[in-house]
Motif scaffolding. Structure first.
Motif, PDB file in Angstrom:
ATOM      1  N   ARG A 159      -1.168  15.264   2.052  1.00 41.46           N
ATOM      2  CA  ARG A 159      -1.521  14.317   0.984  1.00 41.46           C
ATOM      3  C   ARG A 159      -0.364  13.394   0.660  1.00 41.46           C
ATOM      4  O   ARG A 159      -0.535  12.369   0.030  1.00 41.46           O
ATOM      5  CB  ARG A 159      -1.883  15.090  -0.290  1.00 41.46           C
ATOM      6  N   HIS A 160       0.836  13.831   1.026  1.00 40.41           N
ATOM      7  CA  HIS A 160       2.051  13.084   0.680  1.00 40.41           C
ATOM      8  C   HIS A 160       2.913  13.009   1.947  1.00 40.41           C
ATOM      9  O   HIS A 160       3.329  14.037   2.457  1.00 40.41           O
ATOM     10  CB  HIS A 160       2.757  13.853  -0.460  1.00 40.41           C
ATOM     11  N   VAL A 161       3.109  11.798   2.457  1.00 37.30           N
ATOM     12  CA  VAL A 161       3.896  11.649   3.691  1.00 37.30           C
ATOM     13  C   VAL A 161       4.962  10.560   3.517  1.00 37.30           C
ATOM     14  O   VAL A 161       4.898   9.751   2.598  1.00 37.30           O
ATOM     15  CB  VAL A 161       3.020  11.288   4.926  1.00 37.30           C
ATOM     16  N   ALA A 162       5.924  10.579   4.442  1.00 40.18           N
ATOM     17  CA  ALA A 162       6.921   9.495   4.499  1.00 40.18           C
ATOM     18  C   ALA A 162       6.808   8.842   5.869  1.00 40.18           C
ATOM     19  O   ALA A 162       6.683   9.532   6.887  1.00 40.18           O
ATOM     20  CB  ALA A 162       8.320  10.052   4.300  1.00 40.18           C
ATOM     21  N   ILE A 163       6.803   7.507   5.873  1.00 36.74           N
ATOM     22  CA  ILE A 163       6.837   6.755   7.129  1.00 36.74           C
ATOM     23  C   ILE A 163       8.304   6.392   7.347  1.00 36.74           C
ATOM     24  O   ILE A 163       8.957   5.906   6.423  1.00 36.74           O
ATOM     25  CB  ILE A 163       6.004   5.451   7.026  1.00 36.74           C
ATOM     26  N   LEU A 164       8.822   6.647   8.553  1.00 33.51           N
ATOM     27  CA  LEU A 164      10.241   6.377   8.780  1.00 33.51           C
ATOM     28  C   LEU A 164      10.442   5.294   9.838  1.00 33.51           C
ATOM     29  O   LEU A 164       9.883   5.367  10.927  1.00 33.51           O
ATOM     30  CB  LEU A 164      10.946   7.680   9.191  1.00 33.51           C
ATOM     31  N   ASP A 165      11.198   4.264   9.466  1.00 38.56           N
ATOM     32  CA  ASP A 165      11.528   3.173  10.387  1.00 38.56           C
ATOM     33  C   ASP A 165      13.041   2.991  10.390  1.00 38.56           C
ATOM     34  O   ASP A 165      13.727   3.488   9.506  1.00 38.56           O
ATOM     35  CB  ASP A 165      10.818   1.887   9.936  1.00 38.56           C
ATOM     36  N   ASP A 166      13.558   2.272  11.397  1.00 35.73           N
ATOM     37  CA  ASP A 166      15.009   2.060  11.414  1.00 35.73           C
ATOM     38  C   ASP A 166      15.439   1.072  10.331  1.00 35.73           C
ATOM     39  O   ASP A 166      16.300   1.355   9.510  1.00 35.73           O
ATOM     40  CB  ASP A 166      15.499   1.637  12.819  1.00 35.73           C
TER      41      ASP A 166
ATOM     42  N   GLU B 138       5.635   7.384   1.033  1.00 38.81           N
ATOM     43  CA  GLU B 138       6.974   6.841   0.854  1.00 38.81           C
ATOM     44  C   GLU B 138       7.366   6.156   2.153  1.00 38.81           C
ATOM     45  O   GLU B 138       6.888   6.522   3.223  1.00 38.81           O
ATOM     46  CB  GLU B 138       7.998   7.952   0.639  1.00 38.81           C
ATOM     47  N   VAL B 139       8.267   5.210   2.033  1.00 35.31           N
ATOM     48  CA  VAL B 139       8.830   4.573   3.218  1.00 35.31           C
ATOM     49  C   VAL B 139      10.318   4.886   3.224  1.00 35.31           C
ATOM     50  O   VAL B 139      10.994   4.675   2.223  1.00 35.31           O
ATOM     51  CB  VAL B 139       8.595   3.042   3.182  1.00 35.31           C
ATOM     52  N   TRP B 140      10.793   5.420   4.346  1.00 32.04           N
ATOM     53  CA  TRP B 140      12.216   5.709   4.482  1.00 32.04           C
ATOM     54  C   TRP B 140      12.763   4.889   5.646  1.00 32.04           C
ATOM     55  O   TRP B 140      12.130   4.806   6.715  1.00 32.04           O
ATOM     56  CB  TRP B 140      12.445   7.190   4.799  1.00 32.04           C
ATOM     57  N   ALA B 141      13.939   4.310   5.431  1.00 29.00           N
ATOM     58  CA  ALA B 141      14.600   3.578   6.509  1.00 29.00           C
ATOM     59  C   ALA B 141      16.092   3.691   6.299  1.00 29.00           C
ATOM     60  O   ALA B 141      16.550   3.974   5.188  1.00 29.00           O
ATOM     61  CB  ALA B 141      14.171   2.116   6.484  1.00 29.00           C
ATOM     62  N   VAL B 142      16.837   3.470   7.371  1.00 35.09           N
ATOM     63  CA  VAL B 142      18.289   3.499   7.240  1.00 35.09           C
ATOM     64  C   VAL B 142      18.731   2.304   6.400  1.00 35.09           C
ATOM     65  O   VAL B 142      19.565   2.425   5.516  1.00 35.09           O
ATOM     66  CB  VAL B 142      18.956   3.449   8.640  1.00 35.09           C
ATOM     67  N   ALA B 143      18.129   1.141   6.671  1.00 36.91           N
ATOM     68  CA  ALA B 143      18.630  -0.078   6.029  1.00 36.91           C
ATOM     69  C   ALA B 143      17.506  -1.039   5.673  1.00 36.91           C
ATOM     70  O   ALA B 143      16.401  -0.966   6.209  1.00 36.91           O
ATOM     71  CB  ALA B 143      19.626  -0.762   6.957  1.00 36.91           C
TER      72      ALA B 143
ATOM     73  N   PRO C  61       0.797  -1.238   0.000  1.00 28.03           N
ATOM     74  CA  PRO C  61       0.000   0.000   0.000  1.00 28.03           C
ATOM     75  C   PRO C  61       0.828   1.286   0.000  1.00 28.03           C
ATOM     76  O   PRO C  61       0.264   2.362  -0.083  1.00 28.03           O
ATOM     77  CB  PRO C  61      -0.817  -0.106   1.296  1.00 28.03           C
ATOM     78  N   TYR C  62       2.151   1.191   0.118  1.00 25.92           N
ATOM     79  CA  TYR C  62       2.990   2.396   0.011  1.00 25.92           C
ATOM     80  C   TYR C  62       3.530   2.462  -1.413  1.00 25.92           C
ATOM     81  O   TYR C  62       3.531   1.471  -2.137  1.00 25.92           O
ATOM     82  CB  TYR C  62       4.114   2.385   1.047  1.00 25.92           C
ATOM     83  N   ASP C  63       3.972   3.675  -1.818  1.00 26.34           N
ATOM     84  CA  ASP C  63       4.325   3.874  -3.224  1.00 26.34           C
ATOM     85  C   ASP C  63       5.798   3.660  -3.548  1.00 26.34           C
ATOM     86  O   ASP C  63       6.139   3.229  -4.637  1.00 26.34           O
ATOM     87  CB  ASP C  63       3.905   5.296  -3.646  1.00 26.34           C
ATOM     88  N   ARG C  64       6.672   3.996  -2.606  1.00 27.59           N
ATOM     89  CA  ARG C  64       8.113   3.899  -2.850  1.00 27.59           C
ATOM     90  C   ARG C  64       8.839   3.636  -1.548  1.00 27.59           C
ATOM     91  O   ARG C  64       8.348   4.022  -0.484  1.00 27.59           O
ATOM     92  CB  ARG C  64       8.681   5.228  -3.379  1.00 27.59           C
ATOM     93  N   THR C  65      10.020   3.018  -1.647  1.00 22.51           N
ATOM     94  CA  THR C  65      10.852   2.834  -0.453  1.00 22.51           C
ATOM     95  C   THR C  65      12.256   3.342  -0.734  1.00 22.51           C
ATOM     96  O   THR C  65      12.787   3.114  -1.823  1.00 22.51           O
ATOM     97  CB  THR C  65      10.916   1.344  -0.046  1.00 22.51           C
ATOM     98  N   PHE C  66      12.816   4.049   0.237  1.00 25.63           N
ATOM     99  CA  PHE C  66      14.208   4.461   0.136  1.00 25.63           C
ATOM    100  C   PHE C  66      14.912   3.979   1.394  1.00 25.63           C
ATOM    101  O   PHE C  66      14.648   4.463   2.499  1.00 25.63           O
ATOM    102  CB  PHE C  66      14.308   5.991   0.004  1.00 25.63           C
ATOM    103  N   ALA C  67      15.770   2.980   1.247  1.00 29.79           N
ATOM    104  CA  ALA C  67      16.547   2.419   2.372  1.00 29.79           C
ATOM    105  C   ALA C  67      17.966   2.236   1.844  1.00 29.79           C
ATOM    106  O   ALA C  67      18.284   1.224   1.239  1.00 29.79           O
ATOM    107  CB  ALA C  67      15.936   1.091   2.810  1.00 29.79           C
ATOM    108  N   PRO C  68      18.826   3.263   2.013  1.00 31.62           N
ATOM    109  CA  PRO C  68      20.086   3.292   1.272  1.00 31.62           C
ATOM    110  C   PRO C  68      21.184   2.330   1.737  1.00 31.62           C
ATOM    111  O   PRO C  68      22.167   2.162   1.033  1.00 31.62           O
ATOM    112  CB  PRO C  68      20.556   4.745   1.404  1.00 31.62           C
ATOM    113  N   LEU C  69      21.017   1.703   2.920  1.00 35.56           N
ATOM    114  CA  LEU C  69      22.064   0.776   3.374  1.00 35.56           C
ATOM    115  C   LEU C  69      21.504  -0.634   3.488  1.00 35.56           C
ATOM    116  O   LEU C  69      20.293  -0.829   3.581  1.00 35.56           O
ATOM    117  CB  LEU C  69      22.624   1.228   4.731  1.00 35.56           C
ATOM    118  N   LEU C  70      22.418  -1.614   3.495  1.00 35.77           N
ATOM    119  CA  LEU C  70      22.004  -3.004   3.695  1.00 35.77           C
ATOM    120  C   LEU C  70      22.144  -3.347   5.165  1.00 35.77           C
ATOM    121  O   LEU C  70      23.120  -2.941   5.816  1.00 35.77           O
ATOM    122  CB  LEU C  70      22.877  -3.935   2.855  1.00 35.77           C
ATOM    123  N   TYR C  71      21.172  -4.106   5.671  1.00 28.43           N
ATOM    124  CA  TYR C  71      21.222  -4.490   7.091  1.00 28.43           C
ATOM    125  C   TYR C  71      22.175  -5.672   7.239  1.00 28.43           C
ATOM    126  O   TYR C  71      21.768  -6.826   7.259  1.00 28.43           O
ATOM    127  CB  TYR C  71      19.826  -4.841   7.586  1.00 28.43           C
TER     128      TYR C  71
END
Ligand SMILES: [Zn+2]
Ligand SMILES: [Zn+2]
Length: 238
Positions: free
Chosen positions: A196-203, A227-232, A72-82
């Motif tokens: 109307r446009h938000v980012a959900i942020l998780d670790d 959008e979904v944003w996470a560190v990894a 249900p989210y449109d995009r994910t940005f998680a620039p590092l690998l866990y």
């Protein structure tokens, strides 16, 4: 003469010079990470645009899972690998209460987001903790990571719109199917979301069940773009 905040910054720099949180060497610029450790961070460069899952090739934009069931989210940005040493840093933040790690990783994520030069969302929603978990841990790691991101991008934090209404088992102990049912109905909208446009942020994003659950209720409440944003990101939906 320098303004007071710049003097304070200089003073802090002299008393606590930036030091690498991984190896103890002098930090790069104002960052608590040395040049070598920074260069070695495992990047998630080739990833599913939708869920952030690392991909073996760039032929497809989305992973097989997202092609079958669109989240249900449109995009994910998680620039590092866990993986080491990112897992060590995130565990140090969550379980070792090393808040300097949140500043380091949050600023890093904020800078990486700035470099993408895409339209910023109207607000950032850090994944909320249940009040009893918050009391136990003393802080919400997603919020601590979101603060420097919000500052970097000049986007407000939306802290009172979504709350966790059910205490859930830690996701790390569960398999993919159990993770989905574990978070079902765990969140609710506590205040209407004007954005109307938000980012959900998780670790860290593992299966994406937590952010999918929050995105589902936000979309039902009228948010159009998430959008979904996470560190990894983990490289397997385990
Ligand atoms: Zn280092
Ligand atoms: Zn995907």
């Amino acid at each position: 003469m320098l303004p007071v905040n710049q003097w304070l910054k200089k003073l802090q720099f002299c008393v606590f010079p930036p030091t690498c949180l991984l190896c103890g060497a002098p930090g790069e610029g104002e960052r608590d990470l040395c040049t070598g450790c920074h260069a070695d961070l495992p990047r998630n460069e080739q990833a599913c645009q939708r869920c952030g899952m690392p991909l073996a090739s760039t032929i497809a934009l989305n992973c097989g899972e997202c092609q079958l069931h669109l989240p249900p989210y449109d995009r994910t940005f998680a620039p590092l690998l866990y993986q080491p040493p990112v897992d060590y840093l995130i565990k140090g933040l969550k379980f070792g209460r090393r808040l300097a790690i949140a500043r380091l990783l949050g600023e890093w994520l904020g800078t990486a987001l700035q470099q993408r030069q895409v339209k910023p969302p109207q607000g950032i929603i850090p994944v909320p903790l249940h009040p009893s978990r918050l009391r136990e841990r003393g802080f919400n790691q997603s919020l601590e990571l979101a603060r420097p991101v919000a500052r970097c991008l000049d986007v407000p934090l939306l802290l009172s719109n979504v709350r966790r209404i059910r205490h859930t088992q830690p996701q790390a102990q569960l398999d993919a199917a159990a993770r989905r049912s574990n978070v079902q109905g765990a969140f609710s909208i506590s205040r209407p979301v004007q954005a109307r446009h938000v980012a959900i942020l998780d670790d860290v994003i593992t299966t994406g069940s937590t952010v999918a659950e929050i995105a589902g209720i936000l979309k039902a409440a009228g948010v159009e773009e998430i959008e979904v944003w996470a560190v990894a990101r983990t490289s397997q939906n385990r």
